[in-house]
Design a protein around this motif. Structure first.
Motif, PDB file in Angstrom:
ATOM      1  N   PRO A  56      12.042  11.663 -26.217  1.00 18.46           N
ATOM      2  CA  PRO A  56      12.876  10.679 -27.044  1.00 18.46           C
ATOM      3  C   PRO A  56      13.524  11.800 -27.992  1.00 18.46           C
ATOM      4  CG  PRO A  56      10.833  10.240 -27.655  1.00 18.46           C
ATOM      5  CD  PRO A  56      10.549  11.020 -26.702  1.00 18.46           C
ATOM      6  N   VAL A  57      14.886  11.151 -28.436  1.00 14.88           N
ATOM      7  CA  VAL A  57      15.711  12.100 -29.502  1.00 14.88           C
ATOM      8  C   VAL A  57      15.068  11.197 -30.818  1.00 14.88           C
ATOM      9  CG1 VAL A  57      17.935  12.271 -30.423  1.00 14.88           C
ATOM     10  CG2 VAL A  57      17.388  12.714 -28.113  1.00 14.88           C
ATOM     11  N   LEU A  58      15.127  12.157 -31.753  1.00 16.35           N
ATOM     12  CA  LEU A  58      14.735  11.684 -33.157  1.00 16.35           C
ATOM     13  C   LEU A  58      15.555  12.347 -34.007  1.00 16.35           C
ATOM     14  CD1 LEU A  58      11.555  10.597 -35.044  1.00 16.35           C
ATOM     15  CD2 LEU A  58      12.589  12.640 -35.910  1.00 16.35           C
ATOM     16  N   HIS A  64      24.852   8.019 -38.561  1.00 13.42           N
ATOM     17  CA  HIS A  64      24.079   8.762 -37.860  1.00 13.42           C
ATOM     18  C   HIS A  64      22.668   8.270 -37.060  1.00 13.42           C
ATOM     19  CE1 HIS A  64      26.743  12.217 -39.120  1.00 13.42           C
ATOM     20  NE2 HIS A  64      26.771  11.752 -40.321  1.00 13.42           N
ATOM     21  N   ARG A  65      22.678   7.255 -37.245  1.00 14.15           N
ATOM     22  CA  ARG A  65      21.514   6.221 -36.597  1.00 14.15           C
ATOM     23  C   ARG A  65      20.240   7.203 -36.848  1.00 14.15           C
ATOM     24  NH1 ARG A  65      22.862   6.469 -30.788  1.00 14.15           N
ATOM     25  NH2 ARG A  65      23.831   8.288 -31.376  1.00 14.15           N
ATOM     26  N   ARG A  76      14.669  16.568 -30.290  1.00 14.38           N
ATOM     27  CA  ARG A  76      14.052  16.011 -28.993  1.00 14.38           C
ATOM     28  C   ARG A  76      12.402  16.303 -28.696  1.00 14.38           C
ATOM     29  NH1 ARG A  76      15.853  13.510 -24.602  1.00 14.38           N
ATOM     30  NH2 ARG A  76      18.128  14.209 -24.796  1.00 14.38           N
ATOM     31  N   LEU A  77      11.749  15.137 -29.134  1.00 13.73           N
ATOM     32  CA  LEU A  77      10.309  15.438 -28.951  1.00 13.73           C
ATOM     33  C   LEU A  77       9.682  15.653 -27.613  1.00 13.73           C
ATOM     34  CD1 LEU A  77       9.681  12.620 -31.664  1.00 13.73           C
ATOM     35  CD2 LEU A  77      10.028  14.880 -32.045  1.00 13.73           C
ATOM     36  N   PRO A  78       8.787  16.218 -27.521  1.00 10.83           N
ATOM     37  CA  PRO A  78       7.826  16.127 -26.176  1.00 10.83           C
ATOM     38  C   PRO A  78       7.688  14.891 -25.758  1.00 10.83           C
ATOM     39  CG  PRO A  78       6.975  17.958 -27.737  1.00 10.83           C
ATOM     40  CD  PRO A  78       7.700  16.912 -28.571  1.00 10.83           C
TER      41      PRO A  78
END
Length: 320
Positions: free
Chosen positions: A94-96, A120-121, A316-318
């Motif tokens: 997921p994007v963080l 920018h959420r 983007r996290l693993p």
């Protein structure tokens, strides 16, 4: 009597010597005392380093020209990668979006900060120089709804710290640095679809005078290293150091990547100051991420009332 040729040679060496000395200082990580502040301006020295080369070539002085060229190349090689994007690694989680901001004794505009979070959420917000007054204002303006999970240590003055998140936090707390007693809030964010992510709001001492440089060294060396064989971690905040400072590079070498450097935005100034003083901007606010995390974008944003710019990193996290 000094001949014109001799005078030309002396002039060349006088021009070359400072650049050569700066290069040796930077490459060897020898900054001490007042040199700690000076090293922050290495990108500007790199940009000016071609001038002695041109002078030596124009006056046909081979030895100074060679030394000047080697010094200029070394400085340029140390600085220019910050303007070049590195797309590694590529992951599928997921994007963080993480935002960090120094609030200058709580004097920053809270409405602007909440606007940045909303527009920018932002998923995680790390703040430094965090006071009780601005903590209350941020919640009044809706931050409690946008980022309901938090670990906060607001204090009057410059020592407070806070960490806000959209997702649940665990293992929360804060610690106080030995140098200036700046505090650093931390917690582990449970991002859906990703492994646990530890985030800490970093704020080592500022080397504003020679007698406090030891505090700067102490606090930077005490920053939590990356854990490349363990959990994911991010350090975000006002490091009071640039990528030209040896202790910050040593910290990164434990397994971090500077997010701005990775995206080619590593020369974006984050501290000016921006109040009309004749000091060129330097990059002392950073988002350091575990090398297993993909950095998609980094941008800096002015926040009225603060002498720092906020840094926004899209990660983007693993997958987890």
């Amino acid at each position: 009597m000094i001949t014109k040729g001799r005078l030309a040679t002396i002039a060349c060496w006088v021009a070359v010597a400072p650049v050569a000395a700066w290069t040796a200082l930077r490459l060897a990580g020898l900054e001490r005392g007042p040199l700690v502040q000076a090293v922050a301006f290495t990108p500007y020295v790199a940009a000016a380093a071609l001038a002695p080369v041109v002078l030596a070539l124009a006056l046909r002085r081979r030895a100074p020209a060679v030394v000047a060229a080697l010094a200029a190349l070394a400085l340029v090689a140390a600085v220019t990668p910050r303007a070049v994007r590195d797309d590694r690694p590529t992951v599928a989680g997921p994007v963080l979006r993480l935002l960090t901001a120094n609030l200058l004794k709580g004097g920053a505009d809270p409405a602007r900060l909440v606007e940045l979070v909303r527009a920018h959420r932002v998923d995680v917000l790390a703040v430094q120089e965090f006071t009780p007054q601005i903590a209350a204002e941020l919640d009044r303006l809706g931050l409690a709804t946008l980022l309901p999970y938090r670990v906060l240590n607001p204090e009057v003055g410059t020592t407070g710290s806070g960490l806000y998140a959209r997702h649940p936090l665990s293992g929360t707390g804060w610690r106080r640095n030995e140098g200036f007693s700046f505090t650093q809030a931390y917690g582990t964010v449970a991002v859906p679809g990703a492994p646990p992510l530890r985030v800490e709001s970093a704020h080592p001492a500022a080397p504003y005078a020679v007698d406090v440089v030891p505090d700067w060294w102490t606090d930077l060396r005490a920053q939590p290293p990356a854990t490349p064989r363990g959990g994911l971690s991010v350090l975000a905040g006002d490091f009071n150091a640039t990528l030209d400072h040896a202790p910050l590079r040593d910290l990164i070498d434990t397994g971090y990547v500077d997010a701005a450097d990775a995206t080619g935005a590593g020369l974006s100034g984050t501290w000016g100051p921006y109040g009309g003083d004749p000091i060129p901007p330097v990059t002392i606010d950073h988002v350091l991420v575990d090398r297993r995390i993909e950095v998609r974008a980094v941008s800096v944003h002015a926040v009225p009332g603060s002498d720092h710019r906020a840094v926004l990193a899209e990660l983007r996290l693993p997958a987890g």
